[in-house]
Design a protein around this motif. Structure first.
Motif, mmCIF file in Angstrom:
data_model
loop_
_atom_site.group_PDB
_atom_site.id
_atom_site.type_symbol
_atom_site.label_atom_id
_atom_site.label_comp_id
_atom_site.label_asym_id
_atom_site.label_seq_id
_atom_site.Cartn_x
_atom_site.Cartn_y
_atom_site.Cartn_z
ATOM 1 N N LEU A 2 1.062 -1.159 0.064
ATOM 2 C CA LEU A 2 -0.064 -0.077 -0.022
ATOM 3 C C LEU A 2 0.739 1.234 0.049
ATOM 4 O O LEU A 2 0.741 2.454 -0.864
ATOM 5 C CB LEU A 2 -0.817 -0.132 1.252
ATOM 6 C CG LEU A 2 -1.941 -0.966 0.941
ATOM 7 C CD1 LEU A 2 -2.642 -1.214 2.618
ATOM 8 C CD2 LEU A 2 -3.103 -0.523 0.135
ATOM 9 N N LEU A 3 2.039 1.145 0.764
ATOM 10 C CA LEU A 3 3.141 2.219 0.762
ATOM 11 C C LEU A 3 3.295 2.429 -0.809
ATOM 12 O O LEU A 3 3.330 3.683 -1.237
ATOM 13 C CB LEU A 3 4.259 2.008 1.556
ATOM 14 C CG LEU A 3 5.268 3.160 1.579
ATOM 15 C CD1 LEU A 3 4.940 4.614 2.132
ATOM 16 C CD2 LEU A 3 6.483 2.456 2.332
ATOM 17 N N GLY A 46 0.540 9.300 -5.827
ATOM 18 C CA GLY A 46 0.842 10.535 -5.344
ATOM 19 C C GLY A 46 -0.046 10.974 -4.249
ATOM 20 O O GLY A 46 0.036 12.303 -3.648
ATOM 21 N N ASN A 47 -0.133 10.097 -3.309
ATOM 22 C CA ASN A 47 -0.983 10.289 -1.868
ATOM 23 C C ASN A 47 -0.037 10.325 -0.870
ATOM 24 O O ASN A 47 0.094 9.207 -0.252
ATOM 25 C CB ASN A 47 -2.276 9.270 -1.928
ATOM 26 C CG ASN A 47 -2.995 9.889 -0.639
ATOM 27 O OD1 ASN A 47 -2.854 10.525 0.305
ATOM 28 N ND2 ASN A 47 -4.339 9.242 -0.905
ATOM 29 N N ASN A 57 2.669 7.977 4.160
ATOM 30 C CA ASN A 57 3.223 7.938 5.188
ATOM 31 C C ASN A 57 2.511 7.150 6.376
ATOM 32 O O ASN A 57 3.407 6.675 7.126
ATOM 33 C CB ASN A 57 3.118 9.577 5.492
ATOM 34 C CG ASN A 57 3.987 9.954 7.071
ATOM 35 O OD1 ASN A 57 5.097 9.657 6.932
ATOM 36 N ND2 ASN A 57 3.291 10.314 8.086
ATOM 37 N N GLU A 58 1.264 7.048 6.415
ATOM 38 C CA GLU A 58 0.691 6.334 7.204
ATOM 39 C C GLU A 58 0.869 4.782 7.085
ATOM 40 O O GLU A 58 1.100 3.961 8.184
ATOM 41 C CB GLU A 58 -1.090 6.500 6.914
ATOM 42 C CG GLU A 58 -1.936 5.486 8.040
ATOM 43 C CD GLU A 58 -3.207 5.730 7.440
ATOM 44 O OE1 GLU A 58 -4.175 4.793 8.077
ATOM 45 O OE2 GLU A 58 -3.855 6.751 7.078
ATOM 46 N N HIS A 100 6.602 0.008 9.543
ATOM 47 C CA HIS A 100 7.484 0.078 10.843
ATOM 48 C C HIS A 100 7.189 -0.548 12.077
ATOM 49 O O HIS A 100 8.046 -1.299 12.793
ATOM 50 C CB HIS A 100 8.090 1.414 11.039
ATOM 51 C CG HIS A 100 8.997 1.977 9.998
ATOM 52 N ND1 HIS A 100 10.167 1.422 9.618
ATOM 53 C CD2 HIS A 100 8.926 2.999 9.221
ATOM 54 C CE1 HIS A 100 10.898 2.021 8.673
ATOM 55 N NE2 HIS A 100 9.998 3.083 8.159
ATOM 56 N N HIS A 101 5.756 -0.433 12.379
ATOM 57 C CA HIS A 101 5.259 -1.000 13.407
ATOM 58 C C HIS A 101 5.176 -2.478 13.180
ATOM 59 O O HIS A 101 5.476 -3.157 14.298
ATOM 60 C CB HIS A 101 3.767 -0.533 13.269
ATOM 61 C CG HIS A 101 2.680 -1.415 14.450
ATOM 62 N ND1 HIS A 101 2.974 -1.224 16.014
ATOM 63 C CD2 HIS A 101 1.958 -2.446 14.231
ATOM 64 C CE1 HIS A 101 2.006 -2.041 16.445
ATOM 65 N NE2 HIS A 101 1.416 -2.793 15.409
ATOM 66 N N TRP A 102 4.887 -3.086 12.121
ATOM 67 C CA TRP A 102 4.798 -4.490 11.964
ATOM 68 C C TRP A 102 6.288 -5.181 11.953
ATOM 69 O O TRP A 102 6.309 -6.098 12.387
ATOM 70 C CB TRP A 102 3.920 -4.951 11.015
ATOM 71 C CG TRP A 102 2.590 -4.686 10.911
ATOM 72 C CD1 TRP A 102 1.727 -3.730 10.067
ATOM 73 C CD2 TRP A 102 1.698 -5.014 11.777
ATOM 74 N NE1 TRP A 102 0.577 -3.691 10.451
ATOM 75 C CE2 TRP A 102 0.429 -4.500 11.391
ATOM 76 C CE3 TRP A 102 1.748 -5.960 12.904
ATOM 77 C CZ2 TRP A 102 -0.765 -4.668 12.289
ATOM 78 C CZ3 TRP A 102 0.796 -6.234 13.446
ATOM 79 C CH2 TRP A 102 -0.905 -5.694 13.242
ATOM 80 N N LEU A 103 7.200 -4.294 11.441
ATOM 81 C CA LEU A 103 8.603 -4.962 11.359
ATOM 82 C C LEU A 103 8.908 -4.766 13.105
ATOM 83 O O LEU A 103 9.862 -5.798 13.230
ATOM 84 C CB LEU A 103 9.309 -3.785 10.681
ATOM 85 C CG LEU A 103 9.413 -3.898 9.104
ATOM 86 C CD1 LEU A 103 10.059 -2.934 8.386
ATOM 87 C CD2 LEU A 103 10.011 -5.091 8.711
#
Length: 635
Positions: free
Chosen positions: A329-330, A337-338, A343-344, A350-353
């Motif tokens: 999704l990133l 271009g969103n 960023n979300e 990073h949270h799941w990593l």
């Protein structure tokens, strides 16, 4: 990140490859346990089946049935079933990732299987232990136990299990990324499965080669075996395996830049996954399809929608899938271009990593704890082993000392006994020598006296009787009237002379010294029609003492038989050789008892003992007697 997720599934699949019941079919087996008419053997078989079948569906029930079966098997002293049920309990713990408890049960089962010399069960337990080490990444131990299992499977000619074990080893080497070993092993599995006609395992071999060649970026080979796997699993109607092969083909096409072909195969994979209803495979297919669309760049909206659907349906405990979807999704939002949403999802990634890191850290800590406990247990085992060895050595040393003391006492006692026996033997020998000297003196005196009497009878009385006969003959010629009476007197005188000569001859035959034993004894035997003489060997001369005593022995035995045995036939056998003299006197008379034989042969025994000969008596009442005298001649 999903490249090797299929490996643990194969290991469980092969472990349970002989499961035949579905969960809905287990209830009748449970109800059958309530039947009070079941034999113990039938009840144990049900416990075995239920504990094994519930491995797939219900850990608690599998463990419960295994434990009930173990208790019953012990009461019934059924070692075979006890071993199987303990193995089942170990597999249940393994599948629930309770590896330490699983290892304990495997050790118990192996000890029973070895004691019971059940090589088939030993192989199955080695196989289960290898799977456990494979799952905990202890690959050296896994290989060691797989090899032991295969050796025993080969010994018991269990070809199906050999194939399963080698397929699991192949999965393990793929997990280790040791493709140099995994590739030939996969081909060997295919060859064995083809020989056994096992199409499912042939497909697993194709799957293994597909994964190996994908990892080695040998796309053509990967596609070749992926299509073979697809054909096999479609024919066998195994949808999950079809799904796996389609996803792998899609990955290859993406790497080759063939997005349209990749989209086609991944869409088909999604359709198969939706048919099976397995959520994790549906999520995997949607994630893969969205990623291919992102690469293609032609339909970003569909890619976004599929990615969001997959994120919503994904298991949040599957951290790696959550990382893959956040990353997908990133990239989608960056391309569209969103920045806000990009960023979300970067933060989510990073949270799941971080979750993966925490999980890996916890797993590493757990593995270290397991390793520590294992090493502690092994150290304890080594310590106890060394302690047992020490006690064993001390026991051996102490026991050896006691045994040595006992042996010393026994040897001393034996020495004292032998010493007493030697003294007794010496005393008996002296007494024997004394008796022999006395007997020898007595017999020598008797022989001398017999010789003197024989000569006096022959020379004195014999000469006088002969002169009287001659005078009577002269008188007969001159007196005719009394000739009849004189004839009778002369006849009586002839008989007296013959009897006198016989007595003199028997007392001490002069021919014994002149001609030897054989002719003299033969002449003696001719004195009775009931006596038959038999001679074997060569006529030889022996020491005068031997010849005289042998002759006296023969005479006495013959006279005893003539006077006391009531025999109609007496056989005398004489055998002469340079080394031995043998005399046998046998008759067909009334025989004699032990007391009669002992009392009636006293003189004979004395002469035999004096000569140092052996005497054997064979006699039964009513069946005659046989007496044998044997003398070994000293050269």
């Amino acid at each position: 990140m999903k490249k090797y997720v299929i490996i643990p599934f194969y290991i469980v699949l092969f472990l349970l490859s002989f499961t035949v019941h579905g969960q809905e079919q287990l209830q009748p087996l449970e109800e059958k346990l309530e039947d009070s008419s079941l034999t113990t053997e039938e009840r144990l078989t049900l416990y075995d089946d239920l504990s094994w079948e519930y491995l797939n569906y219900n850990f608690e029930k599998s463990v419960s049935y295994a434990r009930q079966g173990i208790e019953l098997a012990r009461k019934d002293a059924n070692v075979n079933m006890e071993t199987r049920l303990i193995r089942n309990l170990g597999v249940a713990y393994y599948m629930n990732q309770m590896y330490e408890q699983a290892a304990d049960q495997y050790d118990r089962a192996m000890a029973l299987a070895i004691t019971n010399k059940d090589e088939s069960m030993q192989a199955a337990i080695y196989f289960a232990i290898a799977n456990m080490h494979n799952a905990t990444n202890n690959y050296n131990k896994a290989v060691e136990n797989y090899i032991k299992a295969i050796e025993l499977f080969e010994k018991t000619n269990n070809k199906a299990r050999i194939i399963v074990a080698k397929a699991n080893m192949c999965s393990m080497y793929i997990g280790m990324r040791n493709y140099a070993v995994a590739e030939p092993l996969a081909k060997e599995v295919i060859a064995l499965a083809e020989e056994a006609g096992d199409e499912f395992t042939i497909g697993q071999g194709y799957n293994h080669l597909m994964i190996i060649y994908y990892a080695q970026e040998k796309d053509d080979e990967c596609l070749k075996y992926a299509h073979k796997a697809l054909e096999t699993y479609k024919r066998l109607d195994y949808p999950l395996e079809v799904f796996t092969a389609m996803i792998q083909v899609g990955r290859v096409y993406v790497r080759q830049g063939k997005t349209s072909e990749a989209l086609d195969f991944v869409r088909q994979a999604l359709g198969v996954a939706e048919q099976t209803g397995y959520g994790q495979y549906i999520v995997e297919a949607k994630e893969m399809l969205a990623r291919v669309m992102l690469t293609d760049g032609k339909n970003m909206q569909n890619a976004e929608n599929l990615a969001l659907e997959a994120l919503q349906e994904a298991d949040t405990t599957d951290y790696r899938m959550m990382v893959n979807l956040s990353d997908l999704l990133l990239k989608i939002y960056i391309k569209r271009g969103n920045g806000t949403l990009a960023n979300e999802y970067e933060q989510q990634k990073h949270h799941w990593l971080h979750k993966i890191y925490e999980t890996d850290l916890a797993n590493a800590a757990r593995e270290m704890d397991i390793k520590y406990e294992t090493e502690k247990k092994e150290a304890r085992i080594v310590y106890l082993s060394e302690e047992r060895k020490l006690y064993f050595i001390l026991a051996i040393v102490g026991g050896s000392g006691v045994i040595l003391l006992i042996i010393t006492l026994l040897l001393f006692n034996r020495y004292q006994q032998l010493k007493r026996l030697r003294i007794q033997e010496q005393v008996e020998k002296l007494k024997q020598e004394k008796r022999l000297v006395a007997a020898s003196s007595l017999l020598d005196g008797e022989n001398c006296e017999r010789g003197r009497l024989s000569r006096e009878l022959h020379d004195g009385l014999g000469g006088l009787l002969t002169m009287v006969r001659l005078d009577l003959t002269q008188v007969k010629k001159s007196i005719s009237n009394e000739s009849q009476k004189l004839e009778e007197a002369i006849t009586l005188m002839d008989k007296s002379i013959i009897e006198m000569r016989r007595l003199a001859h028997n007392l001490m035959p002069e021919s014994l010294a002149r001609f030897g034993l054989k002719p003299v004894l033969e002449e003696f035997c001719k004195g009775s029609e009931r006596v038959n003489f038999h001679f074997y060997g060569e006529e030889r001369r022996y020491d005068e003492k031997i010849q005289v005593n042998f002759y006296r022995i023969a005479c006495e035995l013959i006279n005893n038989a003539l006077k006391h045995s009531d025999a109609t036939e007496i056989n005398v056998q004489l055998i002469l050789s340079p080394e031995k003299l043998s005399l046998t006197v046998s008759d067909n008379g009334r025989g004699m008892g032990d007391a009669e034989a002992k009392e009636g042969l006293t003189t004979v025994r004395s002469r035999v003992e004096l000569l140092g000969a052996n005497m054997n008596i064979y006699s039964q009442p009513g069946k005659g007697s046989e007496i044998t005298i044997e003398l070994t001649v000293k050269q």
